[in-house]
Design a protein around this motif. Structure first.
Motif, PDB file in Angstrom:
ATOM      1  N   LEU A 335     -15.582  44.636   4.104  1.00 56.63           N
ATOM      2  CA  LEU A 335     -15.333  44.520   2.665  1.00 56.63           C
ATOM      3  C   LEU A 335     -14.359  43.398   2.323  1.00 56.63           C
ATOM      4  O   LEU A 335     -14.066  43.184   1.147  1.00 56.63           O
ATOM      5  N   LYS A 337     -11.167  43.352   3.017  1.00 56.47           N
ATOM      6  CA  LYS A 337      -9.975  43.985   2.471  1.00 56.47           C
ATOM      7  C   LYS A 337      -8.910  44.290   3.528  1.00 56.47           C
ATOM      8  O   LYS A 337      -8.021  45.099   3.292  1.00 56.47           O
ATOM      9  N   SER A 373     -19.974  55.884   3.401  1.00 55.89           N
ATOM     10  CA  SER A 373     -19.895  56.084   1.951  1.00 55.89           C
ATOM     11  C   SER A 373     -20.352  57.490   1.582  1.00 55.89           C
ATOM     12  O   SER A 373     -19.713  58.166   0.765  1.00 55.89           O
ATOM     13  N   VAL A 390     -10.438  52.241  -1.757  1.00 56.40           N
ATOM     14  CA  VAL A 390     -11.837  51.926  -2.048  1.00 56.40           C
ATOM     15  C   VAL A 390     -12.629  53.233  -2.119  1.00 56.40           C
ATOM     16  O   VAL A 390     -12.528  54.071  -1.221  1.00 56.40           O
ATOM     17  N   ASN A 393     -18.551  54.471  -3.938  1.00 57.41           N
ATOM     18  CA  ASN A 393     -19.500  53.665  -4.706  1.00 57.41           C
ATOM     19  C   ASN A 393     -19.259  52.167  -4.534  1.00 57.41           C
ATOM     20  O   ASN A 393     -20.194  51.373  -4.577  1.00 57.41           O
ATOM     21  N   GLU A 394     -18.011  51.789  -4.340  1.00 58.63           N
ATOM     22  CA  GLU A 394     -17.723  50.375  -4.097  1.00 58.63           C
ATOM     23  C   GLU A 394     -18.288  49.938  -2.747  1.00 58.63           C
ATOM     24  O   GLU A 394     -18.782  48.814  -2.605  1.00 58.63           O
ATOM     25  N   SER A 397     -21.933  49.530  -3.266  1.00 58.35           N
ATOM     26  CA  SER A 397     -22.190  48.303  -4.020  1.00 58.35           C
ATOM     27  C   SER A 397     -22.220  47.094  -3.091  1.00 58.35           C
ATOM     28  O   SER A 397     -23.066  46.202  -3.227  1.00 58.35           O
ATOM     29  N   PHE A 398     -21.303  47.082  -2.118  1.00 56.85           N
ATOM     30  CA  PHE A 398     -21.301  45.980  -1.150  1.00 56.85           C
ATOM     31  C   PHE A 398     -22.535  46.049  -0.257  1.00 56.85           C
ATOM     32  O   PHE A 398     -23.149  45.014   0.041  1.00 56.85           O
ATOM     33  N   SER A 401     -25.342  44.560  -1.999  1.00 58.17           N
ATOM     34  CA  SER A 401     -25.288  43.094  -2.047  1.00 58.17           C
ATOM     35  C   SER A 401     -25.846  42.486  -0.770  1.00 58.17           C
ATOM     36  O   SER A 401     -26.523  41.448  -0.806  1.00 58.17           O
ATOM     37  N   LEU A 525     -20.315  51.992  -9.952  1.00 62.09           N
ATOM     38  CA  LEU A 525     -20.107  50.633  -9.454  1.00 62.09           C
ATOM     39  C   LEU A 525     -21.350  50.045  -8.805  1.00 62.09           C
ATOM     40  O   LEU A 525     -21.324  48.927  -8.341  1.00 62.09           O
ATOM     41  N   VAL A 526     -22.442  50.820  -8.745  1.00 63.73           N
ATOM     42  CA  VAL A 526     -23.644  50.329  -8.098  1.00 63.73           C
ATOM     43  C   VAL A 526     -24.659  49.994  -9.164  1.00 63.73           C
ATOM     44  O   VAL A 526     -25.257  50.875  -9.777  1.00 63.73           O
TER      45      VAL A 526
END
Length: 529
Positions: A335, A337, A373, A390, A393-394, A397-398, A401, A525-526
């Motif tokens: 991520l 992070k 997740s 985090v 859902n974040e 979302s990644f 992507s 967030l998705v």
């Protein structure tokens, strides 16, 4: 349609395919840049195609319901010279060798995805095909495990195989089989095969309990074999060293297998093995930023992190927490992070580990992140990265992507999942796909004839290797579609395997996002629109 003329099918230039030249495609996309970044994908179709790929990779006598019809029977005498039945299984990539380590790893990943997202795969109408893909592999692995302490770990020789460009149906190269035993140990392959058997036993527990028990028996025997008779498999089978060398050793596989057998049996002997050896074997000490057929640490750390804490003593809880910290280091690195080491990304946003077949690291990461997740969501927890907290859902979302990049939302505007979308690699480095189909052209194709006639031609492959995830673009998002560019255009079974569960999960979320009954808390967030 009438019967096709066999001679015309055997000629490589008989039916040239129409395709948009690359320079024209780039020009068009430059005029309409939004065309190269579609915002919505049919994950159900991607799931369907991903499972077709495994049928294209089948070795052995193909069943009556084979859907990839350009393939035919192959490797029907595998093991005959050694007096053992080794017919079946999967070719790992674009060649015709059956390597035991990546094959078993493929089955582990497939089984993990199916066990984790079975309902979603069933809802998409693909559960039976997923079960068939797993069983084709486990049936072979059962054959290969001929004695509690004997495992046949390879069929074929990579060196001679790579000198020829032949369809698997025409193979004239060595089909020598290589085995592991007490005098010639191979803990990596024994343990990975144990993990595959255990993971698959979970999948078949409800639908085929007898088969599930059989797999579990093999898993336990194989774990004991790999643990008791230790040694690097590529020292016992030197023919594997140039293709699947064991760089990380076998300690990660032993921990990985112990956790899978524990998940399948709930026998605390295996749990204790993973906790008592966690520090010595690197499970609780190695912080890793990749997960692959060779390096299992991130996967086993995540498996341990998802085990329930209830009923554990103080020491066990502490060890599981150490596993979790290392698992979350990997997640946070993906991520971007972490406060130090993160996984590189291309300018287009794709995770980038190394030049050769980079997509394997992307798809493998996608499965781990999706599974974690779901775990965080079901346990109402957050991921604690160095930079911030985090939510599940974040993470999803990644994952989305990365999957969208694979399916076409990238600077090249190409889907790296073959057969999906309007633009995908046409010249996959794959012997069977790049030559005339045996069903249409039964004229024998010689060893060098394949190179001179089919490999060097510029035209697209006559057969589409649907569902194959190729090696993908370089660090700058650039991709050259050529059979000779095997670092980018060759596909492997362990590239596609982890995407089966991920596609199913995204397909479910996509449907929920367009449903009036979807819970708003699931997908803040998705974005799917």
């Amino acid at each position: 349609m009438g019967k096709k003329n066999m001679q015309s099918q055997c000629h490589p230039f008989a039916h040239p395919k129409r395709f948009l030249p690359r320079f024209l495609l780039v020009f068009v996309l430059s005029l309409f840049p939004t065309l190269s970044f579609p915002q919505s994908f049919d994950y159900g179709d991607a799931l369907h195609k991903s499972l077709l790929y495994f049928e294209a990779q089948r070795s052995g006598r193909l069943p009556y319901n084979q859907r990839v019809t350009w393939r035919h029977h192959s490797g029907l005498t595998d093991g005959l010279e050694q007096g053992v039945d080794l017919v079946g299984g999967y070719y790992d990539a674009g060649d015709n060798v059956k390597f035991g380590l990546p094959m078993a790893y493929t089955i582990t990943l497939l089984s993990w995805g199916v066990s984790e997202f079975e309902d979603q795969i069933a809802a998409a109408g693909e559960l039976q095909h997923a079960l068939q893909a797993i069983k084709w592999g486990t049936d072979y692995l059962i054959k290969a495990h001929t004695h509690p302490h004997v495992l046949w770990a390879q069929v074929g020789d990579g060196d001679t195989d790579h000198l020829c460009w032949q369809r698997p149906e025409d193979m004239t190269t060595s089909r020598r089989a290589y085995k592991l035993d007490e005098e010639n140990p191979g803990s990596e392959v024994a343990a990975e095969t144990a993990a595959a058997m255990a993971a698959a036993s979970i999948v078949f527990r409800r639908t085929n309990p007898h088969y599930s028990h059989l797999l579990l028996d093999h898993a336990q025997q194989l774990f004991e074999f790999g643990e008791k008779y230790r040694g690097k498999y590529d020292e016992s089978i030197e023919a594997a060293k140039g293709y699947y060398p064991s760089v990380s050793g076998y300690l990660d596989e032993l921990l990985w297998a112990a956790l899978w057998v524990y998940k399948a049996t709930h026998n605390h002997t295996y749990f204790n093995y993973a906790t008592e050896n966690g520090e010595a074997y690197g499970g609780t000490t190695w912080a890793i930023t990749e997960f692959s057929w060779d390096v299992k640490y991130a996967g086993l750390q995540l498996l341990a992190a998802m085990l329930p804490m209830e009923g554990r003593n103080k020491e066990q809880k502490q060890i599981l927490q150490e596993y979790r910290s290392k698992a979350e280091y990997y997640i946070c690195a993906c991520l971007n992070k972490n406060n130090s080491t993160n996984v590189k990304r291309t300018p287009g946003g794709l995770l980038y580990t190394r030049r050769w077949n980079n997509m394997q690291y992307v798809s493998n990461a996608a499965l781990l992140l999706t599974a974690y997740s779901s775990h965080l969501h079901s346990t109402n927890q957050m991921l604690n990265c160095h930079t911030d907290l985090v939510g599940p859902n974040e993470i999803l979302s990644f994952v989305k992507s990365q999957v969208d990049y694979i399916l076409g939302s990238n600077p090249m505007g190409v889907s790296y999942l073959v057969g999906y979308g309007p633009s995908y690699p046409q010249r996959v480095h794959h012997r069977g796909a790049s030559t005339a189909s045996y069903r249409d052209c039964k004229v024998f194709l010689g060893c060098m004839q394949g190179y001179h006639t089919w490999f060097v031609r510029h035209a697209p492959n006559p057969n589409v290797l649907v569902g194959a995830l190729v090696g993908g673009p370089d660090l700058n998002d650039e991709f050259r579609d050529g059979r000779d560019n095997f670092a980018q255009t060759e596909a492997c079974t362990y590239n596609t395997a982890p995407l089966v569960g991920v596609f199913a999960k995204l397909h479910e979320l996509e449907k929920e996002s367009f449903s009036s009954t979807a819970s708003p808390s699931l997908l803040p967030l998705v974005s799917f629109v």
